[in-house]
Design an enzyme around this catalytic site. Structure first.
Site, mmCIF file in Angstrom:
data_model
loop_
_atom_site.group_PDB
_atom_site.id
_atom_site.type_symbol
_atom_site.label_atom_id
_atom_site.label_comp_id
_atom_site.label_asym_id
_atom_site.label_seq_id
_atom_site.Cartn_x
_atom_site.Cartn_y
_atom_site.Cartn_z
ATOM 1 N N SER A 80 0.859 -1.182 0.000
ATOM 2 C CA SER A 80 0.000 0.000 0.000
ATOM 3 C C SER A 80 0.894 1.230 0.000
ATOM 4 C CB SER A 80 -0.925 0.012 1.219
ATOM 5 O OG SER A 80 -0.196 0.276 2.400
ATOM 6 N N LYS A 81 0.301 2.371 -0.253
ATOM 7 C CA LYS A 81 1.063 3.620 -0.220
ATOM 8 C C LYS A 81 0.083 4.772 -0.101
ATOM 9 C CE LYS A 81 5.518 4.640 -0.449
ATOM 10 N NZ LYS A 81 6.534 3.853 0.263
ATOM 11 N N GLY A 82 0.496 5.798 0.599
ATOM 12 C CA GLY A 82 -0.285 7.031 0.673
ATOM 13 C C GLY A 82 0.563 8.189 0.201
ATOM 14 N N ASP A 136 7.525 7.974 5.307
ATOM 15 C CA ASP A 136 8.128 8.081 3.980
ATOM 16 C C ASP A 136 8.604 9.519 3.843
ATOM 17 O OD1 ASP A 136 8.627 7.904 1.078
ATOM 18 O OD2 ASP A 136 7.415 6.091 1.147
#
Length: 1093
Positions: free
Chosen positions: A647-649, A703
């Site tokens: 996943s990533k935001g 991140d």
């Protein structure tokens, strides 16, 4: 043009003793003699209510009337609201408002004892200047001092000459206003200094003036929302009780006073609530005891709330209401003026407004509201209006100003319709610029394996996405179809607006102005109403949005941003071949962002993207979703060894909000929590309509630009009652049980295994290998790579510029910078050899030792990694923007069919596009891609999550959290070592598997990396739902091998199985078996191989 015209105020200096502040007045252009104003009977001094109706006055001023020509812009009244209301909390005392005695309400200004003496000096100065007839001076001065509601603080702050200038300017404005042919009164005055400001304007109560000076916007941008955070300003504004002008006039004077705060304790703790500590001194001097109590109560609530706190009070013996709104400073840019538009929309005006700042970071706005006079029956009664205003303040807080705000201010759309349209405008920008059937046909006709064809497709994709619909064009189309927006919003609200038990009786029924149409009827209406296919595409995207929303916090009373859980099935498969599992869209007043995941149980970092310029923002916005999808996809492949999928935001800051990273992050997290947690506090977090219907848990991590925000997110999840708060975020500080990647070099340990693996396989001496690195000593990956490396650095590129030394960059100096986390801008140039150099981004016309001249430092930095310097054997990207090497630019690294760089280990995510990697491999370069090399961090995070889920709260604090002195528990120390060993083991296993399979098949390593990932994740899913999982003996045996021995010894296998959610245990079971099998047998084993093992 002959006559008198009023020009916008200009800043002019005022001389004299004690002066020094700039002051702006009105510049009067006229063909009348300008030695003094004509004899003039003041129309503003006649009576309390109407001050321009006397025939005598008209005859006296007749000669001026002849001189004036002006246009009447006019403005339509706001229509009755058509939006759907939502229910409020149970109230006390009938309407729920606390009652205030009028005598105790508001402020009492400290008396200015020198007021009479000042008036005398003001009159003398005005007489000396000669602009106002002597017979009228007393009247004008008395009017200014006594009739405008200006309190003594203003007169105490200003010197007599400044006051005299203001009175003279207002007198001039009154002449000009009286002389207009259309009889429209426009008296305007502004004075702006560094520490205070004054604005005076005429306006009709209850109506927003779209044209004009927009003083509220000015004082917001210059003072309330200014970029200088060291200065805070309080505001007082008053409306004169009587109208200005002739008998039919509706205009009154509005005065604004802005003062810089002088706090008792400027650096108060954010949790501090004592008014005597956090207040501005002027507030303490003026506020009544009752007002202090109101502020005390609302501040005590605000410090523990992320969003706004809203209270309404009745005033005894009056129809007036007092609306008080408190929120964290700097979180709602444009709120002050937007509140005016909101209550004007409901036919309400304000008599007084105050903005108070407190040094604990809270802003409180207090507004005295009453029905606007002379309004027609289209507006609801005051009680209903106030109810709607209080319910919509939270929505306004989320988005005080939008590109469509004027449609609300003018009454074309309601607030809810306007902000809904803004959200869909954002959605459309990311998903309407799709490639279409033509691209699909072209892709089918060309051969993607042919480098020439692939390059054509790559260029075509970029061009199609940039040239289809611009944000401004989309906005233009939406603005031209308010009726369609209303119909589409009604459909959206009909699905997602929920009135829960206990709320109905307090809900004011919505105005039934818009019929709720079915999707089929909406489709027909769009087709009939639009003018062309482009408009139809944009408005159809509203339907796509409505149908994709599974749940939203749009109608939750206290929210800080708008979040939407979307069904990703609307994404075209040709562009996004791997189907997303989950998709969130978050829109705040500072940013927009997505969260994407490929599995139910998934983990990935949250990054904040900043833009150096508007052009950079346009590029970042255009690529936002695709970059997020690519990062999540990389994470999915990278997470092959662990239970969580990828996943990533990504959060993109708006162009003018580049300093609001923290605010944007906090709102992003809180609004997603709205959709993950059950709403159990009526009126604060109301139930939402959940079309998804299943519980969701997201696992996040740090991140770019978010490493220092992780602790807040963890604490916030705990404060909001999330049962999984310990595992919500990884990378948190050790005091919260986190295992920081940078402190322990987790990501770098994995990258280094691939670098060392190449040296081992090729029998290379690292000390002779020349190395280039992007991402410098200031970053996590870059600094740790410097600490662990033993190669000869020849070039480092970071955010500040380029550092090169063909003879080897001094390692001790690099380590010094890495230890301090400083960019190469701080490198000691005396440590360079005669052939070395440094070029910073801001440098121009720099001569290199080779004789080459660098004209632009930024351009040189951006392209250095593509130069054929002959100085690089190993290239390790540890930072840089995605797609820094693509199918076009990669040709610069290939000479006569051979790569100029022999070895590349891609530490930075997405630095090189897949087609560029294949091109490099075709040219003889050994490439290990990001999804393989950069997986150390995810392994560390996964094991951190596992520990969080396995321990109960007490055990977690005891064994995983550092104490107040920073001392780590013994278990924590041992656990970190085991995590580091697991990272290196997983990296070695995958390196060997890829190397071995490449040697056997000749398939490019970049493809093998993806094949391994796909094989592992596919087998993983199958194993999770196989009979093996149902076999308790096998299940326990696999979990006993997969779970860290330290956890089993400390907690016990049975306890871990009991505490960890079943879906997570399944994921551990599947990922462990699948990864070990594929690493042993390859990406394409025989169907019997699993059972032979």
């Amino acid at each position: 043009m002959a006559g008198v015209t009023v020009q916008p105020p200009l800043r002019t200096p005022v001389g004299g003793v004690g002066s020094g502040r700039p002051i702006s007045g009105l510049i009067i252009k006229t063909d009348l003699p300008m030695s003094s104003f004509p004899e003039y009977v003041d129309p503003f001094a006649s009576s309390d209510e109407t001050v321009m109706g006397s025939p005598t006055i008209m005859s006296v001023a007749h000669r001026l009337v002849e001189k004036v020509k002006a246009d009447d812009p006019g403005r339509h009244p706001s229509p009755q609201p058509t939006h759907v209301s939502y229910p409020g909390m149970p109230k006390v005392n009938g309407n729920g408002h606390r009652v205030l005695r009028s005598a105790t309400v508001g402020y009492v200004a400290p008396e200015f004892t020198g007021k009479k003496e000042q008036m005398k000096l003001v009159k003398e100065y005005i007489t000396k200047c000669g602009w106002i007839p002597e017979a009228l001076i007393d009247e004008q001065v008395a009017w200014f001092y006594n009739e405008l509601g200006i309190d003594d603080v203003y007169f105490q702050v200003e010197n007599p000459e400044v006051v005299a200038k203001h009175i003279t300017s207002l007198y001039a404005a009154k002449i000009a206003a009286f002389s207009r042919e259309d009889k429209r009164e426009e008296i305007r005055l502004d004075m702006e200094a560094s520490d205070h400001a004054i604005y005076i304007d005429t306006s009709e109560p209850g109506k927003t003036a779209i044209d004009g000076p927009r003083y509220e916007h000015r004082l917001e941008s210059k003072y309330l929302d200014g970029s200088d955070t060291s200065k805070r300003f309080r505001v007082e504004t008053f409306r004169s009780p009587g109208v200005i002008g002739h008998a039919d006039s509706k205009a009154t004077l509005r005065c604004y006073f802005v003062y810089q705060c002088q706090f008792v304790e400027p650096n108060a703790d954010p949790k501090e609530t004592r008014l005597e500590v956090i207040s501005d001194r002027m507030f303490l001097a003026k506020a009544t005891k009752n007002t202090r109590q109101i502020y005390q109560d609302i501040i005590e609530t605000s410090v523990s709330r992320t969003g706004p706190v809203i209270e309404v009070f009745d005033i005894e013996g009056s129809r007036e209401k007092r609306l008080v709104v408190a929120f964290r400073s700097r979180t709602a840019r444009g709120m002050f003026s937007a509140l005016s538009d909101l209550y004007h929309y409901y036919g309400v005006t304000s008599s007084r407004k105050y903005v108070e700042q407190f040094s604990n970071g809270i802003t409180v706005m207090s507004i005295y509201l009453r029905p606007a006079p002379n309004l027609d029956s289209k507006y609801p009664p005051i009680e209903e209006s106030i109810h709607q205003i209080t319910k919509e303040v939270s929505l306004l807080y989320c988005m005080p100003q939008t590109k469509l705000h004027n449609m609300f201010a003018s009454g074309e759309l309601s607030l809810q319709e306007t902000i809904y349209a803004h959200c869909v405008w954002v959605f459309v920008q990311h998903f309407l610029n799709r490639l279409g059937s033509e691209y699909a046909s072209l892709m089918a006709a060309l051969d993607p394996k042919n480098n020439g064809h692939a390059e054509i497709l790559s260029k075509m994709k970029k061009r199609l996405r940039t040239e289809t619909f611009t944000p401004d064009y989309i906005l233009e189309i939406i603005s031209s179809h308010p009726e369609l927006v209303r119909a589409l919003y009604a459909s959206f609200a009909n699905v997602h607006l929920k009135v829960g038990p206990g709320f109905d009786r307090h809900c004011i029924a919505p105005t039934p102005a818009t019929e709720v149409l079915s999707d089929a009827k909406l489709k027909d209406k769009i087709t009939k109403d639009v003018s062309n296919e482009y408009e139809e595409m944009v408005m159809t995207a509203f339907r796509v949005f409505n149908n994709a929303v599974l749940k939203t916090n749009y109608f939750t009373p206290t929210k800080v941003a708008l979040s939407f859980r979307l069904d990703p099935s609307f994404l075209p498969e040709i562009e996004y071949p791997k189907r997303l599992y989950g998709m969130f869209l978050v829109i705040t007043s500072e940013s927009r962002g997505f969260h994407l995941r490929f599995k139910d149980i998934a983990r990935g970092g949250i990054r904040i993207v900043k833009s150096r310029s508007k052009e950079a923002y346009s590029i970042n916005a255009r690529n936002l979703f695709d970059e997020n999808y690519g990062l999540a996809s990389t994470q999915q492949r990278k997470n092959k060894d662990i239970p969580e999928g990828g996943s990533k935001g990504v959060i993109l800051l708006d162009p003018k909000q580049q300093d609001k990273a923290r605010e944007a992050f906090e709102k992003y997290i809180d609004s997603i929590l709205d959709l993950l947690l059950k709403a159990e506090t009526p009126g604060i977090k109301n139930p939402i309509v959940d079309l998804y219907g299943k519980e969701e848990i997201l696992f996040m991590g740090p991140d770019e630009n978010t490493a220092d925000l992780v602790d807040w997110a963890t604490e916030h999840a705990r404060n909001r009652g999330a049962p999984w708060w310990k595992s919500f975020f990884t990378g948190k500080s050790p005091k919260l049980g986190g295992i920081p990647h940078d402190t322990y070099g987790m990501t770098t340990l994995s990258v280094r295994e691939y670098v060392k693996g190449i040296y081992r396989k090729l029998n290379l001496d690292p000390s002779t290998v020349r190395k280039m690195q992007t991402g410098g000593p200031d970053g996590d990956l870059g600094s740790n790579e410097i600490f662990l490396s033993n190669e000869k650095y020849t070039a480092i590129v970071d955010g500040s510029g380029v550092l090169v030394d063909p003879n080897g960059i001094d390692k001790e100096e690099l380590r010094r910078l890495a230890k301090k986390r400083q960019m190469i801008a701080h490198f000691d140039l005396s440590k360079l050899s005669k052939d070395g150099y440094r070029v910073l981004c801001e440098d121009t016309n720099v001569a290199l030792p080779t004789g080459e001249v660098v004209n632009n430092g930024t351009a040189f930095r951006n392209t250095y990694h593509l130069r054929d310097t002959g100085l690089t054997d190993m290239f390790v990207p540890c930072g840089g923007r995605p797609e820094s090497i693509d199918l076009v630019s990669v040709n610069k690294l290939i000479k006569e069919g051979k790569s100029t760089i022999p070895y590349v280990v891609e530490g930075a995510n997405l630095f090189i596009t897949q087609d560029a990697k294949l091109r490099l491999e075709q040219a003889g370069c050994i490439v290990y891609k990001d999804a393989s090399a950069n997986k150390g961090g995810v392994t560390s995070s996964s094991l951190e999550v596992l520990a969080s889920l396995s321990f109960d709260d007490e055990g977690f604090v005891k064994h995983m959290c550092h104490d107040a002195q920073g001392n780590a528990p013994e278990f924590y120390k041992e656990y970190v070592k085991s995590v580091q060993e697991k990272i290196q083991e997983n990296a070695r296993l995958e390196f060997e598997a890829i190397w071995r399979e490449h040697e056997q098949t000749g398939v490019p390593r970049s493809i093998l990396s993806d094949k391994l990932s796909l094989a592992i994740t596919t087998l993983d899913e199958e194993l999770q739902h196989s009979d093996l999982w149902e076999n308790e003996t096998v299940r326990r045996a696999v979990l006993a091998d997969a779970l860290p021995n330290l956890l089993i010894e400390k907690i016990g296998l049975d306890t871990i199985i009991q505490r960890v959610p079943d879906p997570y245990l399944r994921a551990i079971f599947g990922s462990y078996l699948a990864s070990r099998f594929v690493y042993e047998c390859g990406s394409s084993p025989s169907q019997f191989a699993f059972y032979d093992l």
